[in-house]
Design a protein around this motif. Structure first.
Motif, PDB file in Angstrom:
ATOM      1  N   LYS A   1       1.903   7.563   9.584  1.00 57.79           N
ATOM      2  CA  LYS A   1       0.859   7.127   8.644  1.00 57.79           C
ATOM      3  C   LYS A   1       1.455   6.695   7.305  1.00 57.79           C
ATOM      4  CE  LYS A   1      -1.078  11.175   8.832  1.00 57.79           C
ATOM      5  NZ  LYS A   1      -0.144  11.901   9.696  1.00 57.79           N
ATOM      6  N   THR A   2       2.309   7.570   6.743  1.00 60.08           N
ATOM      7  CA  THR A   2       2.915   7.255   5.448  1.00 60.08           C
ATOM      8  C   THR A   2       3.783   6.005   5.568  1.00 60.08           C
ATOM      9  OG1 THR A   2       2.878   9.576   4.846  1.00 60.08           O
ATOM     10  CG2 THR A   2       4.397   8.185   3.627  1.00 60.08           C
ATOM     11  N   THR A   3       4.510   5.894   6.674  1.00 61.22           N
ATOM     12  CA  THR A   3       5.363   4.726   6.883  1.00 61.22           C
ATOM     13  C   THR A   3       4.518   3.455   6.874  1.00 61.22           C
ATOM     14  OG1 THR A   3       6.740   6.130   8.255  1.00 61.22           O
ATOM     15  CG2 THR A   3       7.100   3.766   8.426  1.00 61.22           C
TER      16      THR A   3
ATOM     17  N   VAL B   1      -4.374   6.121  -0.721  1.00 63.13           N
ATOM     18  CA  VAL B   1      -4.307   7.537  -1.072  1.00 63.13           C
ATOM     19  C   VAL B   1      -3.782   8.300   0.136  1.00 63.13           C
ATOM     20  CG1 VAL B   1      -5.900   7.762  -3.002  1.00 63.13           C
ATOM     21  CG2 VAL B   1      -6.819   7.554  -0.746  1.00 63.13           C
ATOM     22  N   ASP B   2      -2.617   8.898  -0.046  1.00 70.94           N
ATOM     23  CA  ASP B   2      -1.946   9.613   1.040  1.00 70.94           C
ATOM     24  C   ASP B   2      -2.114  11.106   0.784  1.00 70.94           C
ATOM     25  OD1 ASP B   2      -0.370  10.416   3.109  1.00 70.94           O
ATOM     26  OD2 ASP B   2       1.325   9.125   2.623  1.00 70.94           O
ATOM     27  N   GLU B   3      -2.940  11.750   1.560  1.00 68.56           N
ATOM     28  CA  GLU B   3      -3.224  13.189   1.398  1.00 68.56           C
ATOM     29  C   GLU B   3      -3.644  13.504  -0.037  1.00 68.56           C
ATOM     30  OE1 GLU B   3      -3.316  15.441   3.612  1.00 68.56           O
ATOM     31  OE2 GLU B   3      -2.463  14.334   5.283  1.00 68.56           O
TER      32      GLU B   3
ATOM     33  N   ALA C   1       0.916   8.428  -3.688  1.00 68.95           N
ATOM     34  CA  ALA C   1       1.782   8.714  -2.542  1.00 68.95           C
ATOM     35  C   ALA C   1       1.713  10.201  -2.223  1.00 68.95           C
ATOM     36  CB  ALA C   1       3.204   8.301  -2.858  1.00 68.95           C
ATOM     37  N   GLN C   2       2.124  10.538  -1.001  1.00 67.10           N
ATOM     38  CA  GLN C   2       2.120  11.938  -0.572  1.00 67.10           C
ATOM     39  C   GLN C   2       3.035  12.759  -1.496  1.00 67.10           C
ATOM     40  OE1 GLN C   2       3.202  12.177   3.552  1.00 67.10           O
ATOM     41  NE2 GLN C   2       2.124  14.091   3.850  1.00 67.10           N
ATOM     42  N   ASP C   3       4.139  12.138  -1.910  1.00 63.77           N
ATOM     43  CA  ASP C   3       5.086  12.821  -2.788  1.00 63.77           C
ATOM     44  C   ASP C   3       5.110  12.101  -4.131  1.00 63.77           C
ATOM     45  OD1 ASP C   3       6.066  10.523  -1.762  1.00 63.77           O
ATOM     46  OD2 ASP C   3       8.035  11.287  -1.181  1.00 63.77           O
TER      47      ASP C   3
END
Ligand code: ATP
Ligand code: MG
Length: 477
Positions: free
Chosen positions: A249-251, A375-377, A290-292
């Protein structure tokens, strides 16, 4: 390189001058001078090559050693260093690594000493031969004393500048090896990046399509992170990406944001291939939590305003974004409001909780006002109330025409998406509106049922119920 280059030219000029003088004095002297200096040239070049090879073989080791050193004093690692007793473990490894690194340095030094010794012996013999020749010429009367004196000075100047020349050429050579590495990295980076100054993207695209996109992270030869993915992201809607950990997903959103280009396949905005579009204009359209996401060690105000640095800071927009992300209480609780420095390692710095940071991250993306919000997580660290709030705001954004690409494991929140794409091990396995996916009984329905079960099923008893003790009633009187 420039510094070494000028030194090389300097040494060459004085060498040519000395050689000219020697040549005028006697034809035999110039070859002798060269013989005297060749060994040091050989030893310097050999040692430079060895140092370079050793650097390449040991660079990972040296970096890992430095990393261990900094982990030992890093505030983020401190809790585990104390509670799990990691300090001794890190120190042991640091020591072992230092010892092997030291052994490598000792090996290089031994080799350098041997090479140096051979070169020095050779130079010594050549020097003796040179002065013996000079003495012979003098005794045989083939050279006047004054000429021999001049020759000695010229030999010393010449050998000195030849030595300098060798050292500097050698430094230049070593530097050039590293510059060559840098050049290769630049070329590789340019090959991987979407070029700057490409085509313009459509003003109001209707959709973004992934067409048979395959992507593998650089240096990873195993299973690709995305394999032959074909899907559509209609603009102005909420599109959710769902799937288990590591499903890609993030990729996928990183490819969408232009951080990577596909190995095969295309990502097209209506009919413009993103790989041929202008990288800056593509990024211009995207806002991302991002997630991070980065927790910048700056003030709260700057942390939000970094969403868009190309325009002067706008207080009004700042306040709106903070409200949109539900971060007003976070800011209000800060000792100096928006001017609070969010870096504990500076005096007066303040630290936020994970969820508070996440709200600032969302405010930053809102401040950017990109047409596509990724929006990632976004709610992974948020409490139940904040999570609901954030999803309501995300819905409102989509209602106002913004595209939202949402990645979340909280499937209850996915129900409000217009379209859901389900990924599994880098492949697209299901696509459709959430209700249809639920009804079709695929992976999405399975994951959904697993989550829903946790709320509806009563917990299984682990221990037998504790016996009930009745408290005796106090006696009257
Ligand atoms: N920077 C990277 N370098 C190499 N491989 C990576 C990198 N990031 C992710 N991967 C690999 O790519 C695959 C997909 O990772 P990705 O982060 O896209 O998963 P995800 O679906 O976002 O998972 P999660 O739900 O845990 O966030 C994983 O197998 C992972 O190991
Ligand atoms: Mg992820």
């Amino acid at each position: 390189m420039i510094m070494y280059g000028t030194r090389v030219i300097n040494a060459m000029v004085s060498l040519v001058a000395a050689a000219g003088v020697l040549n005028v004095l006697h034809a035999a002297l110039l070859p002798l001078l060269v013989t005297m200096t060749l060994p040091s040239a050989w030893s310097a070049l050999t040692m430079a090559r060895r140092r370079y090879e050793s650097f390449h073989a040991w660079v990972q080791h040296a970096r890992a050693g430095r990393l261990l050193g900094s982990l030992l004093i890093e505030p983020e690692a401190a809790p585990e260093i104390r509670v799990h007793g990691v300090g001794g473990f890190l120190l042991r490894h640091f020591r072992a690594m230092s010892e092997t690194a030291e052994a490598e340095q000792a090996r290089l030094a031994r080799l350098a000493a041997r090479t140096g010794l051979i070169a020095a012996a050779w130079t010594g013999v050549a020097t003796v031969a040179t002065y013996a020749t000079l003495g012979g010429l003098l005794l045989a009367g083939a050279m006047a004393l004054s000429v021999a004196g001049t020759a000695v000075i010229a030999i010393r100047t010449g050998s000195q500048s030849l030595d300098t020349l060798v050292v500097e050429v050698n430094a230049l050579h070593e530097e050039a090896l590293f510059v060559g590495d840098l050049q290769r990295l630049y070329t590789e980076a340019a090959q991987r990046a979407i070029p700057v100054g490409g085509r313009a993207l459509p003003e109001n695209p209707r959709e973004i399509r992934f067409e048979n996109v395959t992507f593998r992270y650089p240096g990873e030869s195993a299973r690709p992170a995305l394999a032959d993915v074909t899907l559509t992201l209609p603009l102005g809607r909420i599109v959710a990406l769902v799937g288990e950990n590591g499903s890609g997903k993030t990729t996928l959103v990183k490819l969408l944001a232009g951080l990577y280009t596909p190995e095969r396949g295309r990502i097209v905005w209506d009919d413009v291939d993103a790989a041929t579009a202008d990288r800056h204009r593509l990024a211009e359209r995207i806002a991302m939590v991002a997630q991070d996401f980065k927790r910048w060690p700056f003030t709260a105000r700057v942390n939000v305003a970094l969403g868009r640095t190309s325009a002067p800071l706008c207080e009004e927009r700042l306040a709106t974004s903070i409200a949109e992300a539900g971060a007003q209480t976070v800011v209000a609780d800060l000792p100096r409001g928006l001017d609070t420095l969010l870096a504990r390692n500076f005096s007066g710095g303040h630290e936020l909780s994970g969820g508070q940071w996440q709200r600032l991250g969302i405010a930053r993306a809102a401040y950017r006002r990109g047409s596509i919000l990724i929006v990632d997580e976004p709610t992974a660290a948020l409490d139940a109330r904040a999570e609901l709030e954030v999803f309501e705001r995300i819905r409102a954004l989509a209602d106002s025409g913004q595209t939202v690409v949402l990645i979340t494991h909280r499937l209850a929140s996915v129900r409000h998406a217009d379209l859901v794409h389900v990924l599994d091990q880098g492949r697209l396995v299901e696509s459709g509106p959430p209700d249809e996916l639920l009804a079709s009984g695929g992976l999405y329905a399975e994951l959904y049922a697993l989550q829903a079960e946790q709320f509806t099923k009563p917990p299984a008893p682990v221990t037998p119920p504790a016996p009930v003790h009745r408290v005796p009633a106090p006696k009257a009187g």
